[in-house]
Design a protein around this motif. Structure first.
Motif, mmCIF file in Angstrom:
data_model
loop_
_atom_site.group_PDB
_atom_site.id
_atom_site.type_symbol
_atom_site.label_atom_id
_atom_site.label_comp_id
_atom_site.label_asym_id
_atom_site.label_seq_id
_atom_site.Cartn_x
_atom_site.Cartn_y
_atom_site.Cartn_z
ATOM 1 N N SER A 184 0.782 -1.342 -0.100
ATOM 2 C CA SER A 184 0.007 0.023 -0.028
ATOM 3 C C SER A 184 0.918 1.017 -0.025
ATOM 4 O O SER A 184 0.734 2.344 -0.925
ATOM 5 C CB SER A 184 -0.868 -0.047 1.254
ATOM 6 N N LEU A 185 1.927 1.261 0.671
ATOM 7 C CA LEU A 185 2.528 2.430 0.864
ATOM 8 C C LEU A 185 3.637 2.569 -0.286
ATOM 9 O O LEU A 185 3.865 3.570 -0.920
ATOM 10 C CB LEU A 185 3.541 2.354 2.249
ATOM 11 N N ILE A 186 4.091 1.360 -0.746
ATOM 12 C CA ILE A 186 5.028 1.511 -1.998
ATOM 13 C C ILE A 186 4.353 1.825 -3.192
ATOM 14 O O ILE A 186 4.746 2.808 -3.970
ATOM 15 C CB ILE A 186 5.482 0.188 -2.265
ATOM 16 N N SER A 187 3.069 1.541 -3.337
ATOM 17 C CA SER A 187 2.082 1.959 -4.488
ATOM 18 C C SER A 187 1.823 3.497 -4.357
ATOM 19 O O SER A 187 1.756 4.236 -5.134
ATOM 20 C CB SER A 187 0.808 1.300 -4.581
ATOM 21 N N GLY A 188 1.776 3.848 -2.971
ATOM 22 C CA GLY A 188 1.340 5.596 -2.709
ATOM 23 C C GLY A 188 2.477 6.164 -2.916
ATOM 24 O O GLY A 188 2.339 7.193 -3.865
ATOM 25 N N LEU A 189 3.762 5.802 -2.954
ATOM 26 C CA LEU A 189 4.702 6.476 -3.110
ATOM 27 C C LEU A 189 5.095 6.390 -4.882
ATOM 28 O O LEU A 189 5.298 7.619 -5.426
ATOM 29 C CB LEU A 189 6.191 5.939 -2.676
ATOM 30 N N SER A 190 4.915 5.329 -5.277
ATOM 31 C CA SER A 190 4.854 5.230 -6.850
ATOM 32 C C SER A 190 4.049 6.108 -7.606
ATOM 33 O O SER A 190 4.348 6.816 -8.515
ATOM 34 C CB SER A 190 4.557 3.760 -7.256
ATOM 35 N N TYR A 191 2.763 6.217 -7.182
ATOM 36 C CA TYR A 191 1.659 6.892 -7.860
ATOM 37 C C TYR A 191 1.824 8.299 -7.521
ATOM 38 O O TYR A 191 1.405 8.940 -8.324
ATOM 39 C CB TYR A 191 0.369 6.553 -7.275
ATOM 40 N N ALA A 192 2.611 8.592 -6.675
ATOM 41 C CA ALA A 192 3.009 10.197 -6.254
ATOM 42 C C ALA A 192 4.115 10.765 -7.129
ATOM 43 O O ALA A 192 4.463 11.809 -6.954
ATOM 44 C CB ALA A 192 2.977 10.457 -4.795
ATOM 45 N N GLY A 193 4.710 9.807 -7.745
ATOM 46 C CA GLY A 193 5.878 10.165 -8.420
ATOM 47 C C GLY A 193 7.184 9.909 -7.811
ATOM 48 O O GLY A 193 8.369 10.162 -8.356
#
Length: 943
Positions: free
Chosen positions: A470-479
């Motif tokens: 969840s956190l990894i995807s959040g960082l990825s989606y935020a660029g």
């Protein structure tokens, strides 16, 4: 394995299993020669003499007068010795006694040996189930596996048990996963010959092997049975169903019907559960037929399973038919059908069922309310349900909270999410990993990464792969892809969790959405090296990232690579691809994808159908978009929004409003996007009165707060219709500060109506907000040149040069026979330019004879009228339309895409072409589409 019985015949070595003639109860007095001794040392007693052959439990008349009620006496015992004394007296004088109470008292004092002796020697007369006994043992803090140790001790001291007890012990072995004892019991049963005569024994053996060893051995035991009854057939089916051997279970189900064996309701329920989870609707229908033939429709559990099976296979109507046919219903029946409706978003129908349920005397429980919460996509509905739930006296649990967090995450309601987080902390729900993971997801989706990280850090050792992802995807989606990669490395080193496909796919999307397609493809290669096979989600992530970043051509290349890798696209892939094709206006390719959807039964997917509607409208084929839209059942809100926006793009106001009204009739509630589409519809069609009505309606009736997009539509609508003063007043009274879109819309309206004074006000604001936007400069140049203010034109151009503002490249293109032909205003000429200009000159001559007068105001250069007419001929949309006439055979419309607004002269020329050449022309300019036919345009000259 030639013969399983022969294999296990010699396993029986640890204790003797003689076939008993009778069943016994422990009598402590028989093991002691003194009547005054109440020692109950079972190990000693069993070794001193043989077990008694009978126990007299008849209560004499004299003893009933002398002794009190043993149950009362047992409850009053405050030490182990007292319990033993009562036990001895009970066994001597009473014919019937509650042995469960006696077992409980022994367990209370930690004497598992005595409790087990009473249980095993008295089974099943003691009326205590083996599962209940194990639960009772565990509840007193004793280890369950010791129950089997005590059984072995009893056997080693000479206790002999019949098949009923051994069947029960085999079941205990299955639950406690004690393979060795199960093997020994099997060996003893083979010596007795019980495995060939007692189906209860064989069924217990199959259950033991299925749970502890292998379903293959259980099937072997079944195959060696000389005769099979209903119990054996049902047990072997349950073994295969539990082991995931679906095909084998179905084969057995068919065989048992030929053998006239009857399936049990619990087996039927399990079969239907597997049909639910594996998406086997056809098999589920066949089992339903079996249910009807054998009269199982009166069985509530079976009918509940049918409701769930149909629901999970997308057959909500069939679920309702089963529910309506039930004569008797329990709470689970109501919850099953309510869940069926909420799973597909039919919350209103589900709420109606709740009201009906209450009228029938059933009170909604936590499962009911959680089902309603899970179906709520809108946070307002979720909050309302939560309030009703609390009014009914029920407190939200972790499932309720996760549904609520998901409801507030999508619209990005951070403040409400924080309030729910506070509730979680106050009610100590942080222990639930799923709640904490959903909290991380909520903070990620609401763009609050610091809070997401804070929740993540407080999880400590509870972090699972979902929380990390969840956190990894959040960082990825935020660029923040590099931070995401660092966290992934930490996940493996510190957390000891290996990245899975979800982890890698987050990085893939992160790089793709940042415009780094090559990096995303490198991550795909890393996945392969780490033995994680890239799946359809991986490739779809790149497609989605490219689409989000506007790299549509890269997206097409990625899709080709995906096909070369042999990865079959799913509905999400197809939806993303259709979006890409729509943005590129590649109608022919979009039609090919449509055919692919029809062949692979993807058209029934609501998201795919919506993407098709969007692709067709963006590509200028509103007719095909309408056919797909009206052919779709259970249209989601997004599909309605796409169709309304499609009519807005074509300037078809009345048709779009009709679609909006039908949406309301269908019970679909509009959202902010809907009203953006409706206001765009009014703006593009000049429906000022209707626009005001809908703008007021969205606030008063539907509670939608006006956004900057809604206000921009209103300013554009008022200004284009000539109400510049009203547009100015609207800007001054807006609830938010006007941005560049507001002033850009106002400047465009001022240009149309040649209001220099107001235009210059807007122009000054835009110079501050976006000083490098060439479109604003070009609008001012157009306005000044139309008024012959050439000095001001030169001043604007000087300003552009000093600010280093680059004018956008002007181009138009057309697709002919799978090839795209691009015409640029400046740069390389088209190879067929000579032929194109020859045909264009001929067309202009014909048009002039029909009354065409060139509109030279479209030329923003201070040259002669004759020179202006020549420059008009070089407009890219004219060249593209002419080339379409030359090369495009048949009667299909000529479809042209232009990256800037069409000028009034080209708009007039397109009308003349449709009459002179009897060809329809569809010209797309950004968010507007002009459909020319029979000398008329769909926009009614309002653009």
């Amino acid at each position: 394995m030639e013969n399983l019985s022969a294999t296990l015949r010699h396993c029986h070595t640890s204790f003797s299993l003689r076939k008993p003639n009778r069943r016994y109860l422990i009598n402590p007095l028989k093991y002691n020669h003194s009547s005054t001794c109440f020692s109950l040392d079972i190990k000693h007693a069993l070794s001193s003499e043989s077990i008694p052959t009978s126990v007299s439990l008849a209560l004499s008349s004299s003893s009933s007068e002398l002794y009190p009620n043993p149950l009362t006496e047992l409850k009053n015992c405050d030490d182990l010795a007292s319990v033993k004394a009562v036990h001895a007296r009970v066994m001597k004088m009473f014919d019937r006694f509650d042995l469960e109470s006696l077992i409980s008292r022994y367990l209370e004092f930690g004497e598992l040996g005595y409790a087990c002796a009473i249980f095993f020697m008295g089974f099943p007369r003691n009326q205590v189930s083996w599962m209940g006994f194990l639960e009772q043992v565990e509840s007193f803090g004793l280890e369950k596996h010791r129950v089997l140790e005590e059984f072995v001790q009893l056997q080693s001291k000479g206790a002999d048990f019949d098949e009923v007890v051994l069947v029960m012990v085999l079941k205990v072995c299955s639950v406690l996963m004690n393979e060795l004892l199960g093997f020994v019991i099997h060996g003893g049963l083979i010596k007795r010959g019980a495995v060939r005569s007692d189906t209860r024994v064989v069924s217990a053996l199959m259950g033991f092997y299925g749970r502890c060893v292998s379903s293959d051995i259980a099937n072997k035991v079944f195959d060696e049975m000389p005769e099979r009854d209903d119990l054996a057939w049902n047990e072997i089916m349950m073994v295969n169903l539990r082991s995931g051997e679906w095909e084998k279970a179905v084969e057995l189900f068919r065989e048992m019907q030929f053998c006239a064996a009857k399936v049990y309701d619990r087996t039927m329920v399990k079969l239907l559960q597997v049909c639910s989870s594996k998406g086997r609707l056809e098999e589920g229908r066949q089992i339903h037929g079996y249910v009807l033939r054998l009269g199982f429709e009166a069985n509530v559990s079976v009918c509940n399973s049918l409701i769930v099976m149909y629901s999970r296979n997308g057959e909500v109507e069939s679920s309702r038919k089963v529910f309506d046919s039930m004569k008797d219903r329990d709470l689970s029946s109501w919850n099953s059908i309510i869940s069926s409706y909420t799973a597909f978003g039919y919350v209103d129908d589900a709420m109606a069922l709740v009201e009906e349920m209450e009228k029938c005397g059933f009170k909604p429980d936590i499962v009911t309310w959680n089902s309603l919460l899970s179906g709520q996509g809108l946070y307002k509905g979720a909050i309302a349900i939560l309030k009703r739930m609390q009014v009914s006296g029920l407190k939200p649990n972790s499932t309720s909270i996760t549904s609520l967090l998901q409801a507030v995450a999508e619209p990005g309601l951070l403040s409400l999410g924080k309030a729910i987080h506070g509730y979680v902390i106050r009610n100590q729900l942080c222990y639930d990993v799923y709640v904490e993971t959903t909290l991380i997801d909520m903070y990620v989706k609401t763009g609050c990464l610091p809070y997401a990280k804070l929740v993540f850090d407080t999880m400590d050792e509870k972090k699972n792969v979902v929380a990390w992802n969840s956190l990894i995807s959040g960082l990825s989606y935020a660029g923040l892809v590099q931070d995401a990669e660092g966290l992934m490395s930490k996940m493996e080193k510190e957390g000891g969790i290996k990245p899975d496909a979800v982890t890698w796919n987050s990085l893939v999307y992160g790089y793709a959405s940042c415009g780094k397609t090559e990096k995303a493809l490198d991550v795909i290669e890393k996945m392969k090296r780490n033995k994680v096979e890239p799946n359809v989600v991986s490739w779809t992530a790149i497609l989605s990232g490219c689409s989000k970043n506007g790299n549509f051509r890269n997206a097409l290349k990625v899709f080709i690579n995906m096909q070369e890798e042999g990865v079959f696209p799913n509905s999400a892939t197809v939806s993303t691809l259709l979006k890409v094709l729509g943005c590129l206006s590649l109608l022919h390719s979009g039609k090919e994808v449509h055919c692919f959807c029809l062949k692979n039964n993807l058209i029934s997917d609501a998201y795919v159908a919506t993407a098709l509607v969007d692709m067709y409208t963006r590509s200028g084929d509103l007719r095909s978009a309408s056919e797909v839209f009206w052919g779709t059942e259970n249209k989601p809100l997004a599909s309605w929004n796409c169709m309304i926006m499609g009519h807005a793009m074509f300037g078809q106001g009345e048709e779009g409003i009709a679609v909006f009204n039908k949406m309301l009739e269908a019970g679909v509630e509009p959202d902010a996007i809907t009203f953006t589409s409706v206001l765009s519809l009014c703006k593009n069609s000049g429906l000022v009165r209707e626009g005001w009505e809908y703008f007021d309606l969205m606030r008063s009736r539907y509670g939608v707060t006006p956004s900057i997009e809604h206000c921009s539509c209103m300013v554009d609508m008022l200004g284009r219709s000539g109400y510049l003063d009203e547009a100015w007043d609207f800007i001054q009274t807006m609830p938010m500060k006007p941005d560049a879109t507001i002033w850009g819309a106002f400047l465009s309206s001022c240009k149309i109506h040649r209001d220099v004074e107001l235009a210059e006000v807007a122009w000054k604001r835009l110079q501050v907000m976006e000083p490098h936007n060439s479109a604003n400069y070009m609008m001012m140049i157009s306005l000044y040149s139309s008024l012959n203010r050439w000095e001001d034109v030169e001043h604007i151009r000087d300003s552009m040069r000093s600010q280093r503002v680059r004018v956008q490249d002007l181009w138009s293109w057309i697709q002919i026979d799978q090839r795209v032909h691009v015409f640029y205003a400046e740069g390389e000429a088209h190879p067929d330019e000579g032929e194109i200009y020859f045909e264009l000159y001929r067309l202009v001559s014909e048009m002039k004879r029909s009354g065409y007068v060139p509109d030279t105001s479209c030329i923003h250069q201070n040259v002669s009228e004759a020179e202006k007419e020549k420059l008009l001929l070089g407009h890219t949309e004219k060249l593209t339309m002419t080339y379409g006439l030359i090369r495009k055979r048949g009667s299909d419309p000529i479809r042209v895409v232009k990256n800037t607004s069409i000028c009034s002269d080209c708009h007039t020329v397109a009308k003349y072409i449709t009459v002179l050449r009897n060809r329809e022309i569809v010209l797309q300019e950004g968010s507007r589409i002009h459909h020319f036919r029979d000398g008329q345009c769909s926009c009614n000259d309002s653009w």
